[in-house]
Write a protein that holds these residues in place. Sequence first.
Motif, PDB file in Angstrom:
ATOM      1  N   PHE A 192      10.501  33.956   9.752  1.00  8.60           N
ATOM      2  CA  PHE A 192       9.677  33.140  10.503  1.00  8.60           C
ATOM      3  C   PHE A 192       8.332  33.733  10.839  1.00  8.60           C
ATOM      4  N   THR A 251      15.092  30.402  16.095  1.00  8.86           N
ATOM      5  CA  THR A 251      15.523  29.783  14.858  1.00  8.86           C
ATOM      6  C   THR A 251      16.853  29.966  14.640  1.00  8.86           C
ATOM      7  N   CYS A 280       6.422  27.140  12.196  1.00  4.04           N
ATOM      8  CA  CYS A 280       6.306  28.271  11.293  1.00  4.04           C
ATOM      9  C   CYS A 280       5.168  28.073  10.070  1.00  4.04           C
ATOM     10  N   CYS A 336      19.366  33.632  12.463  1.00  6.41           N
ATOM     11  CA  CYS A 336      17.766  33.375  12.780  1.00  6.41           C
ATOM     12  C   CYS A 336      17.218  33.553  11.367  1.00  6.41           C
ATOM     13  N   CYS A 337      15.909  32.932  11.316  1.00 11.96           N
ATOM     14  CA  CYS A 337      15.154  33.253  10.056  1.00 11.96           C
ATOM     15  C   CYS A 337      14.267  34.254  10.344  1.00 11.96           C
ATOM     16  N   ASP A 338      14.588  35.253  10.045  1.00 10.64           N
ATOM     17  CA  ASP A 338      13.680  36.727  10.019  1.00 10.64           C
ATOM     18  C   ASP A 338      12.427  36.527   9.270  1.00 10.64           C
ATOM     19  N   CYS A 349      11.266  34.211  15.799  1.00  3.40           N
ATOM     20  CA  CYS A 349      12.405  34.323  14.901  1.00  3.40           C
ATOM     21  C   CYS A 349      13.858  33.839  15.812  1.00  3.40           C
TER      22      CYS A 349
END
Length: 105
Positions: free
Chosen positions: A42, A96, A11, A38-40, A93
């Motif tokens: 990213f 993640t 990232c 998830c990590c949006d 994303c």
Amino acid sequence: MPELKCTVQTCRHNKNFLCDLDRIQVGGSDAKQARETCCDSFQERSGDTYSNVTGEASASTNIHCEAKDCMYNEKCECHAGKISVEGSNACRCESTECATFDCKG
């Protein structure tokens, strides 16, 4: 504000396992397990470039969380003391996850 450790080395916001954003977005509104989050926020790193949004990466980050069934989610804000975002070889994303996610009840 939770302490954030990020292992997503791919990232562009990751600097030595910290995030240079002052706020991230965790997705997975219907998540029942960490892998469904998830990590949006990213963004895949291209080459050795880093973004420089806040100037410095910080251990503390505001976290807007859409995972409504997470025990740490209070009105879409994360209230865990520490969280870990994982996905070491992520290129999007969906690869993640918020490893701290813990489903209510």
